[in-house]
Every structure is written in structure tokens, then in C-alpha cells.
Design an enzyme around this catalytic site. Structure first.
Site, PDB file in Angstrom:
ATOM      1  N   ARG A   1       0.814  -1.221   0.000  1.00 44.96           N
ATOM      2  CA  ARG A   1       0.000   0.000   0.000  1.00 44.96           C
ATOM      3  C   ARG A   1       0.847   1.271   0.000  1.00 44.96           C
ATOM      4  O   ARG A   1       0.415   2.311  -0.500  1.00 44.96           O
ATOM      5  CB  ARG A   1      -0.923   0.011   1.213  1.00 44.96           C
ATOM      6  CG  ARG A   1      -1.973  -1.092   1.223  1.00 44.96           C
ATOM      7  CD  ARG A   1      -2.888  -0.965   2.431  1.00 44.96           C
ATOM      8  NE  ARG A   1      -3.812  -2.086   2.524  1.00 44.96           N
ATOM      9  CZ  ARG A   1      -3.728  -3.060   3.448  1.00 44.96           C
ATOM     10  NH1 ARG A   1      -2.763  -3.026   4.349  1.00 44.96           N
ATOM     11  NH2 ARG A   1      -4.599  -4.049   3.453  1.00 44.96           N
TER      12      ARG A   1
ATOM     13  N   CYS B   1      -6.197 -19.579  15.511  1.00 42.39           N
ATOM     14  CA  CYS B   1      -7.019 -19.652  16.730  1.00 42.39           C
ATOM     15  C   CYS B   1      -8.353 -20.364  16.495  1.00 42.39           C
ATOM     16  O   CYS B   1      -9.017 -20.775  17.449  1.00 42.39           O
ATOM     17  CB  CYS B   1      -7.259 -18.252  17.279  1.00 42.39           C
ATOM     18  SG  CYS B   1      -5.734 -17.416  17.779  1.00 42.39           S
TER      19      CYS B   1
END
Length: 444
Positions: free
Chosen positions: A21, A42
Site C-alpha cells: 500500500r 485460533c
């Protein structure tokens, strides 16, 4: 400018996207020793019992997206074995067996961490699993056949407790072995008793103060040998901690913490010029302890990766640190902590006070009010907040996040009384439980 990133998950790809970016036309190469990019580790335990339907749902962006949409040279099956800091050259071996060599101008180490095996004897047997990657989980799922009855989990931390719940939901007998006196070491012992009670309610066998010494079996694991006896089992899941993946850097002269994590400054720079590190392989500045720490969590990995990418892009983007906030689900309990617990306070030499409270998570007269258990640690001389632990079936996540914000802002216990928190009987009492803790102190 040629950017090279070792590691294709949370920290590594957060950094890659910030470089993309902020540096038009940047040459970005990412090296992943596995074959899957950017997935939610997770979420792995919840694929076991079907709450998450497939490991594919955990993948945020696949390799092709990084290549085709963002022009990143995202490579898979690349095992980095050496970094020449003088020549700025990375060398290693591809999954095909071919040798590779890549130059860099700026390098990010985002290699994460790997599970620790508590013993060496018998670990080659079939039926012994760790759960850190999608391939490891898929191996476990393939092994959880109907004839598997008894599953033994080693370790009572985040993964151990989450796996105990989901393996139990699959109809298996679950035994959990913990080397210390209580599971959930993020808690002090008295709060951990609520976790022990929850395990008992759900027929999870807890073996505390027990150390594993070996695994035995004929090709497949059949027994877990402990200092308290021999246990029969059909399958083992090892969740006894992780270690940073930094061994390949040992001859670089880079500065490391005692556990092998790479020491970084506020800008995620290592001790070697033009080399950065982020995520589970790096240290994290702890705002409460006011020193470097190692609390490997996905939230921190993403933040450090993002900031490393910005700093590598020439931006001024300091990592301000963590307060050590974490949360997990164990059957009907939510277990959460932020800051330091009483055990930490003693070890660190803090002159502290501890306050405990049992309170309803909403107005006590409103239907469905449930009790939570709170312990708050403060610095004695000025009541500066140092940490909180909360256990209960409901409302825990809200309070731990409020307290974490207060910790980050260096608030005191009396300051909690001034917080303008949302109130209506279905959501809270007129005094939030955290404010009730503040009111407990007779001097306030």
C-alpha cells in the site's frame, strides 16, 4: 527496493500488505515453508467438532490472491536455513529438494513459533499430535476415527483447554495432564478452581502436578508414562507450549531473549540493520511490566506485522506495546485476563494489593443474571491498575476489554468509578462489576 519476508501468516502478510500500500512498485517476496497463507490458527480447535465446517473457512487470503491481485511473489515450500547479513542473501531448500538463494534490501523475520514436545522418548509413534497448523489439524481429524475412545491432552493452556472441549463434543473420553497445580496459568490458583470445577462438570479428567516422561506403544501410542503412573490412551494431543522459530538465525549475531525470541525495538527493528522481526518469533514490549515480554497471540502478531511493514516502508510507526490481554472459552466458562496476576506481581517485586469480587454480569433482578468472579491487582502506593482476571459464564469479554483499555491508559482504581459505562438492566447493573471492585476499597 527489494523486500523479503520470511513467513506467510499473520505478521508476515500484514507487513507485506502495508508495503504494497505504501511503496508503489515495491518488489515483495514472501517465503513460506508450508503451503498455506494467512489462516486463523485460533480457529483450529473449533473445526474438530464442526462448529467451523472446514479448515478452508479459516483462510483469509490464499496464495493466488497475493500473487494475482497484489503482485506479491508469494512462494510456498521454501524453508529458509541461513541468512548472510553481510551479503544480504537468504539461502535454503525448497520442498522439491532444490536449493535457493535470494537477495534482499530489507528483511522481515515472521517465522512464528512451533509446539514444544515435553519428552523425546516415543514421540515417533503414530497417534501423537500437535495443533498449530492446518495440515497438523487435518492429520488429527483423520486420526479421530470411531474406534478412538480415550484422548489424552498434555497441557492446560489455551489450546489444551479448547481442545478438551471440542474433543469432548466429539463423544470421546478426555484426560488432561497439567504439570503444575492448576490449569489456565494465566489465572491465579483460586480463580483457576472455577475452571477445575467446569472440567469436572463435563467429565474431563484432570491430572494435576503430573509430568509426562515418555510415550509407549507398538507403532501407535498406547501408554503415556508419567511420574504418577502409566496411563492407557488411544490418542495424544500435545499442547505444552511453543518456542520461537529462530534457530536458523543463531549464527547471525542477532540479539535474542532467553527463550529464543528475537529482541526488537519499538520500530520492530532487530539488532542487525535492515532486518525486522514481528509476531510469535519476536519480543513484545509490555506496558504494565515496562520491559520486553513474550506473550504470543494472533492480535499482537497482526499489529506488529502491520507496523513492521510501515516502518520498512519508511514511515514512523512505533509499536506502543501490549498489556497482555487474552480470553478463551471452556465449555460454559469464559476465562480472561489482562495485565499481571498476583503470581507475576510477586515475581516482579511489585508492592501491590489484590481485590476480589463475585458479581452478577447484569442487574441482579433481571432474568438470566449470572455470577462472575473478578480479581484485580493494583499498585499499593497510588492504586495504579496492574491487572485483572475474570472468570464466568457471561459478560466477561466486555469487562476485560474495559479493563485492558484502562490499563493502557494507566488509570487508577478510583478512576474506574468515573467511567461512563452503558447501563440498562438486560446489559449491566447501575454499577458495573469493575466499578464495584473500586467501591470495595473503603478509602474510596
Amino acid at each position: 527496493m527489494k523486500y523479503v519476508i520470511i513467513g506467510g501468516d499473520a505478521a508476515g502478510m500484514s507487513a507485506a500488505m502495508e508495503i504494497y500500500r505504501n511503496v508503489p512498485g515495491a518488489e515483495i517476496t514472501t517465503l513460506e515453508r508450508g503451503f498455506i497463507y494467512s489462516y486463523g490458527q485460533c480457529g483450529l480447535p473449533y473445526v474438530v467438532d464442526g462448529r467451523i465446517s472446514s479448515t478452508k473457512r479459516l483462510i483469509a487470503r490464499d496464495v493466488e490472491t497475493f500473487r494475482d491481485k497484489y503482485g506479491i511473489d508469494a512462494r510456498v515450500g521454501y524453508e529458509v536455513e541461513h541468512v548472510d547479513i553481510e551479503k544480504k542473501v537468504i539461502t535454503g531448500t525448497q520442498a522439491s529438494g532444490d536449493h535457493f538463494e535470494i537477495t534482499y534490501d530489507k528483511l522481515l523475520i515472521a517465522t512464528g513459533a512451533s509446539p514444544v514436545m515435553p519428552v523425546k522418548k516415543g514421540i515417533e509413534l503414530e497417534g501423537i499430535h500437535t495443533v498449530k497448523t492446518i495440515p497438523q489439524l487435518e492429520d488429527l481429524l483423520a486420526d479421530l476415527t470411531p474406534d478412538i475412545e480415550q484422548v489424552t491432552i498434555i497441557g492446560g493452556g489455551y489450546i489444551g483447554l479448547e481442545m478438551a472441549e471440542t474433543i469432548h463434543a466429539c463423544g470421546k473420553k478426555v484426560r488432561l495432564i497439567q504439570r503444575g497445580s492448576h490449569v489456565a496459568r494465566i489465572l491465579d490458583e483460586e480463580l483457576a478452581q472455577h475452571v477445575h470445577e467446569e472440567a469436572k462438570k463435563n467429565d474431563v479428567e484432570l491430572l494435576l502436578n503430573t509430568s509426562v516422561e515418555a510415550f509407549e506403544g507398538n507403532k501407535r501410542v498406547e501408554h503415556v508414562i508419567t511420574d504418577n503412573g502409566v496411563l492407557e490412551t488411544d490418542l495424544v494431543i500435545v499442547a505444552s507450549g511453543i518456542k520461537p522459530n529462530t534457530q536458523f538465525l543463531k549464527d547471525t549475531g542477532m540479539a535474542f531473549a532467553k527463550n529464543g525470541a528475537i529482541i526488537v525495538n519499538r520500530h520492530l527493528e532487530t539488532s542487525i540493520e535492515n532486518i525486522y522481526a514481528a509476531g510469535d518469533c519476536a519480543t513484545h514490549f509490555n506496558i504494565v511490566k515496562e520491559r520486553l515480554d513474550y506473550i504470543p497471540l494472533g492480535t499482537t502478531a497482526n499489529k506488529q506485522g502491520r507496523l513492521a511493514g510501515l516502518n520498512m516502508s519508511g514511515k514512523f510507526a512505533p509499536f506502543r506495546g501490549i498489556v497482555g490481554t487474552s480470553i478463551l472459552k471452556f465449555f460454559n466458562l469464559t476465562i480472561a485476563t489482562t495485565g499481571i496476576n498476583e503470581r507475576d506481581a510477586k515475581e516482579l517485586g511489585f508492592d501491590y494489593e489484590a481485590f476480589k469480587l463475585s458479581a452478577r454480569h447484569i442487574a441482579g433482578y433481571y432474568p438470566g443474571a449470572q455470577r462472575m468472579f473478578i480479581k484485580v491487582i493494583v499498585r499499593k502506593r497510588d492504586q495504579l491498575l496492574l491487572g485483572a482476571q475474570i472468570v464466568g459464564p457471561a459478560g466477561v469479554d466486555k469487562r476485560i476489554d474495559v479493563f485492558a483499555t484502562a490499563l493502557y491508559s494507566k488509570m487508577t482504581l478510583p478512576d474506574l468509578l468515573d467511567l461512563d459505562l452503558a447501563y440498562a438492566p438486560p446489559f449491566n447493573g447501575v454499577w458495573d462489576p469493575l466499578q464495584q471492585v473500586a467501591r470495595m476499597n473503603g478509602r474510596l
